[in-house]
Design an enzyme around this catalytic site. Structure first.
Site, PDB file in Angstrom:
ATOM      1  N   ASP A 182      50.960 -20.775  42.751  1.00 50.45           N
ATOM      2  CA  ASP A 182      50.910 -19.875  41.896  1.00 50.45           C
ATOM      3  C   ASP A 182      52.339 -19.241  41.690  1.00 50.45           C
ATOM      4  OD1 ASP A 182      49.997 -17.411  40.748  1.00 50.45           O
ATOM      5  OD2 ASP A 182      48.030 -17.781  40.969  1.00 50.45           O
ATOM      6  N   HIS A 233      54.264 -21.074  39.557  1.00 49.48           N
ATOM      7  CA  HIS A 233      54.436 -20.466  38.427  1.00 49.48           C
ATOM      8  C   HIS A 233      55.539 -19.554  37.870  1.00 49.48           C
ATOM      9  CE1 HIS A 233      49.771 -20.772  38.386  1.00 49.48           C
ATOM     10  NE2 HIS A 233      50.409 -21.924  38.606  1.00 49.48           N
TER      11      HIS A 233
END
Ligand SMILES: *[C@@H]1O[C@H](CO)[C@@H](O)[C@H](O)[C@H]1NC(C)=O
Ligand SMILES: *[C@@H]1O[C@H](CO)[C@@H](O)[C@H](O)[C@H]1NC(C)=O
Ligand SMILES: *[C@@H]1O[C@H](CO)[C@@H](O)[C@H](O)[C@H]1NC(C)=O
Ligand SMILES: *[C@@H]1O[C@H](CO)[C@@H](O)[C@H](O)[C@H]1NC(C)=O
Ligand SMILES: *[C@@H]1O[C@H](CO)[C@@H](O)[C@H](O)[C@H]1NC(C)=O
Ligand SMILES: *[C@@H]1O[C@H](CO)[C@@H](O)[C@H](O)[C@H]1NC(C)=O
Length: 397
Positions: free
Chosen positions: A223, A246
């Site tokens: 993430d 991310h």
């Protein structure tokens, strides 16, 4: 003889008084978790030994070092380090060993945190590997239902003057390091490692906190490498390698109608390798009184990053039950400078700003992003600002 001895004695007292007067003389107590029953064999649950060592440390005035010698320590549940009633001037948790989570993910998964620090001050976590063994929880989540949300590996709440240095965090069930309602926090030389497909394993999450430094970190995760939530003020990030993951995100913002703003964020010398995003600001399409102000992205290298520069004020993953309003987040005064490398998609710079509150004072300079050796594109709506010198691709202003 008697004269010289008493002379030395008095001399020492005088020195001690002088030094403590200038704050340079402090006793340091050393504790060892082994004397509180911790077992470096990876089998016996040492959670209680850690909290007992902390309680003892808290009761000592002056400086205390809690030593965790080499070895593997099973820590089978949440360990709470509470600081409200600590008398100590300083606590250093010096970890040479590896702390490992329990095999059964449910034991940690039902807790909010694995190691939680609340109301602490003048605390250093120095070294150590934290291996939460998150993979069994992730496979539960991948296969469906009735899985607990999972525990954050290390969370600091309502704390100040904290240093986290040389820590390695592996395979957290959820976030690796979270900072909530804190001030004066330094995170240095940390390594965070989780696979690209591990859900919600954000590297470092910060919110409602002021004066935060993150320096020299390597973050590989499923993430955000660093997620910067509402109420983050005066954050400096310097020397980060990110990927997989991310990217670095300010947001998600506009989760709530009433929300604190994000201001004074500087990200220097970041390297992104095959991440989904590079430098991102995202908000839900919802009314909110939040804002983003004075952000500096200075020097970044992008290696095959899907969205190297992104402002997304219509963030709604999965497009299900989107609020579908104009985002209320006012984004003002953002500088992008010295950003080079490759985009994995044609649109290397995307700014999808709120129609009601367009992004203002956006400045771009020294940018060269390419798409497989070809020119990349921009896609900008409701943005104003200016560019200086080389900006490739261009077209936003
Ligand atoms: C925290 O450390 C600082 C600097 O060493 C010291 O001046 C201060 O008194 C400490 N705070 C507390 C509450 O002990
Ligand atoms: C950066 O952190 C790593 C550990 O993650 C360490 O080995 C290295 O020495 C640090 N570099 C600097 C310049 O401090
Ligand atoms: C943010 O930076 C500005 C300009 O340097 C300063 O005036 C302001 O006080 C800072 N905000 C906080 C919360 O310190
Ligand atoms: C870039 O990343 C994409 C996936 O995002 C991948 O398909 C492609 O092979 C990568 N290209 C290079 C040059 O690494
Ligand atoms: C931009 O970067 C590409 C690829 O690194 C390079 O070939 C090109 O010369 C650069 N353009 C300018 C104007 O510097
Ligand atoms: C915002 O962007 C939309 C789509 O490009 C455009 O129709 C609208 O006029 C813009 N609004 C403002 C206030 O600039």
């Amino acid at each position: 003889m008697a004269f010289s001895l008493s002379f030395v004695y008095i001399f020492n007292i005088v020195i001690t008084i002088i030094m403590s007067h200038f704050g340079q003389f402090h006793a340091r107590t050393n504790l060892n978790v082994l004397s509180f029953g911790a077992k470096p064999n990876g089998v016996v649950d040492s959670a209680k030994a850690f909290s007992d060592a902390w309680s003892t440390a808290c009761g000592v005035e002056d400086s205390v070092v809690i030593n965790v010698p080499r070895g593997r320590y099973l820590v089978g549940g949440q360990v709470r380090f509470e600081g409200e009633s600590c008398k100590s001037r300083e606590i250093i948790l010096r970890i040479d060993g590896t702390l490992i989570g329990p095999q059964d993910y449910k034991l940690l998964g039902k807790e909010e945190n694995w190691f939680s620090f609340s109301g602490v001050h003048n605390v250093t976590v120095l070294g150590g590997s934290f291996d939460a063994k998150g993979s069994s929880l992730w496979s539960c989540k991948a296969n469906g239902y009735n899985c607990p949300e999972g525990a954050t590996t290390m969370r600091f709440m309502d704390s100040y003057n904290v240093r986290i240095k040389g820590v390695v965090s592996l395979n957290s069930q959820l976030f690796h390091i979270a900072i909530n309602r804190c001030r004066n926090i330094k995170i240095e030389d940390v390594q965070i490692i989780a696979p690209a497909d591990s859900p919600n394993t954000d590297g470092i999450h910060i919110q409602l906190s002021t004066n935060i430094e993150v320096r020299n970190a390597s973050i590989k995760t499923g993430d955000d490498c660093i997620s910067i939530g509402p109420g983050t003020k005066n954050l400096n990030v310097d020397g980060i390698t990110c990927g997989p993951g991310h990217g670095i995100s300010i947001g998600s913002l506009a989760k709530d109608i009433k929300e604190e703003g994000v201001e004074n964020v500087t990200v220097k010398k970041a390297v992104f390798v095959r991440t989904d995003n590079g430098l991102r600001i995202k908000s839900w399409p919802r009314h909110s009184n939040g804002f983003v102000e004075r952000v500096r992205f200075l020097g970044a290298i992008m290696v095959n990053v899907s969205y190297p520069i992104l402002i997304d004020q219509n963030y709604c993953p999965g497009d299900s039950s989107c609020p579908s309003q104009e985002s209320g987040i006012k984004i003002n005064d953002v500088i992008y400078s010295g950003i080079m490398g490759t985009s994995a998609t044609k649109v290397a710079i995307k700014m999808d700003c709120s129609e009601r509150f367009p992004c203002t004072k956006i400045r771009m300079q020294a940018i060269n992003l390419t798409y497989y050796g070809d020119t990349a594109k921009t896609s900008c709506t409701n943005v104003s600002g200016k560019q200086l010198g080389l900006v490739l691709p261009n077209g936003c202003f």
